[in-house]
Every structure is written in C-alpha cells, then in structure tokens.
Design an enzyme around this catalytic site. Structure first.
Site, mmCIF file in Angstrom:
data_model
loop_
_atom_site.group_PDB
_atom_site.id
_atom_site.type_symbol
_atom_site.label_atom_id
_atom_site.label_comp_id
_atom_site.label_asym_id
_atom_site.label_seq_id
_atom_site.Cartn_x
_atom_site.Cartn_y
_atom_site.Cartn_z
ATOM 1 N N ASP A 91 0.831 -1.217 0.000
ATOM 2 C CA ASP A 91 0.000 0.000 0.000
ATOM 3 C C ASP A 91 0.862 1.263 0.000
ATOM 4 O O ASP A 91 0.364 2.351 -0.274
ATOM 5 C CB ASP A 91 -0.922 -0.011 1.227
ATOM 6 C CG ASP A 91 -0.137 -0.225 2.521
ATOM 7 O OD1 ASP A 91 -0.041 -1.372 2.960
ATOM 8 O OD2 ASP A 91 0.406 0.760 3.049
ATOM 9 N N GLU A 111 7.353 -6.620 -2.918
ATOM 10 C CA GLU A 111 5.905 -6.882 -2.786
ATOM 11 C C GLU A 111 5.524 -7.949 -3.805
ATOM 12 O O GLU A 111 5.852 -7.838 -4.987
ATOM 13 C CB GLU A 111 5.150 -5.576 -3.041
ATOM 14 C CG GLU A 111 3.677 -5.739 -3.354
ATOM 15 C CD GLU A 111 2.889 -6.415 -2.225
ATOM 16 O OE1 GLU A 111 2.965 -5.944 -1.079
ATOM 17 O OE2 GLU A 111 2.224 -7.429 -2.530
ATOM 18 N N GLY A 144 8.755 -12.246 -1.260
ATOM 19 C CA GLY A 144 9.778 -11.772 -0.322
ATOM 20 C C GLY A 144 10.691 -12.872 0.168
ATOM 21 O O GLY A 144 11.868 -12.650 0.431
ATOM 22 N N ASP A 161 6.450 -6.206 6.534
ATOM 23 C CA ASP A 161 5.102 -5.612 6.563
ATOM 24 C C ASP A 161 4.180 -6.512 5.750
ATOM 25 O O ASP A 161 3.691 -6.156 4.672
ATOM 26 C CB ASP A 161 5.158 -4.198 5.965
ATOM 27 C CG ASP A 161 3.779 -3.547 5.893
ATOM 28 O OD1 ASP A 161 3.618 -2.591 5.092
ATOM 29 O OD2 ASP A 161 2.874 -4.005 6.607
ATOM 30 N N THR A 163 1.110 -9.656 5.177
ATOM 31 C CA THR A 163 -0.194 -10.109 5.636
ATOM 32 C C THR A 163 0.036 -11.117 6.757
ATOM 33 O O THR A 163 1.172 -11.410 7.107
ATOM 34 C CB THR A 163 -0.932 -10.796 4.464
ATOM 35 O OG1 THR A 163 -0.005 -11.650 3.790
ATOM 36 C CG2 THR A 163 -1.477 -9.784 3.485
ATOM 37 N N ASP A 164 -1.055 -11.659 7.272
ATOM 38 C CA ASP A 164 -0.910 -12.673 8.324
ATOM 39 C C ASP A 164 -0.402 -13.982 7.722
ATOM 40 O O ASP A 164 -0.390 -14.142 6.495
ATOM 41 C CB ASP A 164 -2.276 -12.853 9.011
ATOM 42 C CG ASP A 164 -2.618 -11.626 9.849
ATOM 43 O OD1 ASP A 164 -3.368 -10.751 9.347
ATOM 44 O OD2 ASP A 164 -2.070 -11.493 10.969
HETATM 45 N N1 SAM Z 1 -0.465 -3.751 7.768
HETATM 46 C C1 SAM Z 1 -0.886 -5.039 7.251
HETATM 47 C C2 SAM Z 1 -0.925 -6.071 8.334
HETATM 48 O O1 SAM Z 1 -0.411 -5.780 9.412
HETATM 49 O O2 SAM Z 1 -1.496 -7.141 8.090
HETATM 50 C C3 SAM Z 1 -0.015 -5.435 6.092
HETATM 51 C C4 SAM Z 1 -0.264 -4.514 4.945
HETATM 52 S S1 SAM Z 1 0.521 -4.812 3.431
HETATM 53 C C5 SAM Z 1 -0.826 -4.476 2.379
HETATM 54 C C6 SAM Z 1 0.713 -6.548 3.364
HETATM 55 C C7 SAM Z 1 1.347 -6.892 2.029
HETATM 56 O O3 SAM Z 1 2.089 -8.104 2.117
HETATM 57 C C8 SAM Z 1 0.307 -7.124 0.896
HETATM 58 O O4 SAM Z 1 0.468 -6.137 -0.082
HETATM 59 C C9 SAM Z 1 0.650 -8.518 0.372
HETATM 60 O O5 SAM Z 1 0.486 -8.620 -1.026
HETATM 61 C C10 SAM Z 1 2.104 -8.643 0.789
HETATM 62 N N2 SAM Z 1 2.621 -10.021 0.842
HETATM 63 C C11 SAM Z 1 2.024 -11.122 1.319
HETATM 64 N N3 SAM Z 1 2.819 -12.201 1.164
HETATM 65 C C12 SAM Z 1 3.974 -11.753 0.574
HETATM 66 C C13 SAM Z 1 5.185 -12.375 0.165
HETATM 67 N N4 SAM Z 1 5.370 -13.697 0.320
HETATM 68 N N5 SAM Z 1 6.158 -11.604 -0.389
HETATM 69 C C14 SAM Z 1 5.975 -10.261 -0.540
HETATM 70 N N6 SAM Z 1 4.838 -9.607 -0.196
HETATM 71 C C15 SAM Z 1 3.852 -10.355 0.373
#
Ligand code: SAM
Length: 287
Positions: A91, A111, A144, A161, A163-164
């Site tokens: 984001d 990302e 990542g 940063d 997702t879960d």
């Molecule tokens: N603040 C949020 C939280 O605490 O859950 C996280 C926000 S940010 C939007 C989370 C980002 O992690 C998303 O854009 C998602 O696409 C990214 N993401 C998830 N798995 C990932 C991975 N394996 N490598 C890179 N980005 C990843």
C-alpha cells in the site's frame, strides 16, 4: 471505480472465536488479483479500508500508528540506517514513513502482488503520499521469501510488513525466511516484523521469537495498539545483531528524532522506549 452505496457490515473472520465488523458505507473496489482478493471499503470512522482476503490490511484513519512504529523505532534505534528493506508493504504506507528519514539512501520494497501496488497508487494515494515516485525507492515485485534467499545485498533495517501467516504471507513467518534475513542484515542491523495481536495470535509471536533467539544477539518485541487490528495491542518482533540498539536511551532518541526533523502523530522517543515494556501475558509467550 464502481461506487455502490451500501449500508452493509463487512465482518473480518481472522480468528476462530472472535470477529470484527466494519460498516461499509460503500464498497469502492472489489476484485481478485493473481494472489488475493482486494477490497476497499468506505467507513465513517476509518475512512478508506484496504482488505486482502477480507482481512483488514490498513486504513486511512489508523495506519499512522502501525507505519510510524515499524519504521521510526528501528531506524532511530539504529542511528545511521542508510539501506532499508521492506517485505510486503504494497500500500506504500511503510515506504512513506521510511523515506521521511533524509539519511536513508535507499528503500527496497519487495511486494508479491503488483495488483496491490497499482491499486493503492490509484485508490489509496493518501497512504503512499508520493513514496512510489521517490527516486530512493527500489520497488521489486517478487515473493519476499525468494528475494531474501537470493539477495547478496546488506540492509541496516529490514521491515516485514506482510499479511498474516495465511496464503502468500505464510512463508514470511518461516525459519528459513528468518535465517536468510539474518544473513542479509548488516553487522548492527535490525529486523522488525508485523507479528499479529498476541492476545489472539500468541503462537505466531512465540514462533518468531524462537527463531530470532537462535539467529540474533538480541531479540524481543514491542507493542502498539492499532484499532483495526482487533483484539488488543499488536506485537512487532525485534531481532538485532546489535545488543545496544534496543537499549538506546531516550535522550539519544530525542536527539536523533529532532535531527531527523520528523513530526509524528503516534511516535515519540518516550513512546518508543515504553513500547518495549511488556505485560505478563506477552512475556509468557517468549520461548
Ligand atoms: N499492515 C498489514 C498487516 O499488518 O497485516 C499489512 C499490509 S501490506 C498491504 C501486506 C502486504 O504483504 C500485501 O500487499 C501482500 O500482497 C504482501 N505479501 C504477502 N505475502 C507476501 C510475500 N510472500 N512476499 C511479498 N509480499 C507479500
């Protein structure tokens, strides 16, 4: 952007026995990317809300708490961070805050989902506030975990940063990911992680701390309460090759904060130090 007026309530079911509902005064966007379902809701209190797979990711109203605490705490504790790595962060809010540090020379942001970046640029510009146009930002669209495995670069601060630990985010909570991160950190580097709400997701924090104890000279966590990360304060994992970083005094942090010329809505050097004061139920989660 399709703008359908709705009085519906959207319920986030991240936990087995506890959910949060947010009134969706409008559903501004609802679409699937290659990786996840992406929605933006308009809410009377939190403004625009980004959800991925129906889990709140960030909101216009309270993102400042999360993004300030995951950037200013490690960067100011480090004291001379020049190269910052953000894993996730699509984001743009984390990059926004990291790039406010003029001494930071490069922010690499990895990302997995280009759809989140493209979408956030257009529909959530208040989150990135121009970060995507900053020449110091190096945006990489990749997993990542794969990036961390392959990179030969060194970073002073790594911010996870993500997702879960469900779906694409799961690999970012693995021991192999943390092991590669430890190698990618500079000799006095610091890694901080989004580690969920420990009252609801204690196992996640325990797993991260167990891995960090084996990999870093110093490991702990710190807390901040973000209203839309429901269930109590959120924990941020802390790992560092430097024992001193977490012990930096408040006067030193105040001097660094002033020198950086920062203003913040949540972060202060006093809050920084207090965030590491952990209640008993969180301390019990340490392995
Ligand atoms: N603040 C949020 C939280 O605490 O859950 C996280 C926000 S940010 C939007 C989370 C980002 O992690 C998303 O854009 C998602 O696409 C990214 N993401 C998830 N798995 C990932 C991975 N394996 N490598 C890179 N980005 C990843």
């Amino acid at each position: 952007m399709s703008d359908t007026k709705s009085e519906t309530w959207v319920t986030e079911r991240l936990h087995d026995h506890y959910a949060q509902s947010l009134r969706a005064d409008a559903v501004l966007y609802d679409s699937k990317t290659d990786h996840q379902r992406l929605k933006v809701l308009q809410n009377g209190t939190f403004g625009r809300i980004l959800t991925l797979d129906d889990v709140v990711q960030t909101t216009e109203g309270d993102n400042f708490i999360y993004h300030e605490m995951l950037t200013h705490v490690p960067i100011l504790a480090h004291g001379h961070a020049k190269r910052v790595l953000i894993i996730g962060g699509g984001d743009g809010g984390m990059a926004r805050e990291a790039l406010r540090h003029a001494a930071v020379e490069q922010v690499t942001m990895v990302e997995i989902d280009a759809g989140v970046v493209d979408f956030s640029k257009e529909y959530l510009p208040m989150l990135s506030q121009g970060a995507f146009d900053d020449p110091r930002l190096n945006l990489v669209i990749a997993d990542g975990a794969a990036f961390m495995r392959d990179t030969e670069d060194k970073f002073d601060v790594i911010i996870v940063d993500s997702t879960d630990p469900i779906g694409p985010g799961e690999v970012l909570f693995s021991n192999s990911f943390y092991g590669h991160a430890a190698r990618a950190l500079s000799e006095d580097g610091i890694i901080v992680t989004q580690n969920g709400v420990p009252f609801m997701q204690g196992d996640e924090l325990t797993g991260t701390l167990r891995a960090f104890q084996a990999l870093f000279t110093d490991c702990s966590c710190y807390l901040a309460t973000i209203p839309t990360y429901a269930g109590g304060p959120m924990a941020f994992g802390w790992g560092s090759h430097s024992k001193a970083a977490r012990e930096v005094s408040q006067p030193v942090l105040e001097a660094r904060f002033a020198a950086a010329g920062l203003t913040a809505e949540y972060y202060t050097p006093e809050v920084h130090k207090a965030a590491f004061a952990l209640p008993g139920y969180v301390k019990k989660l340490f392995p």
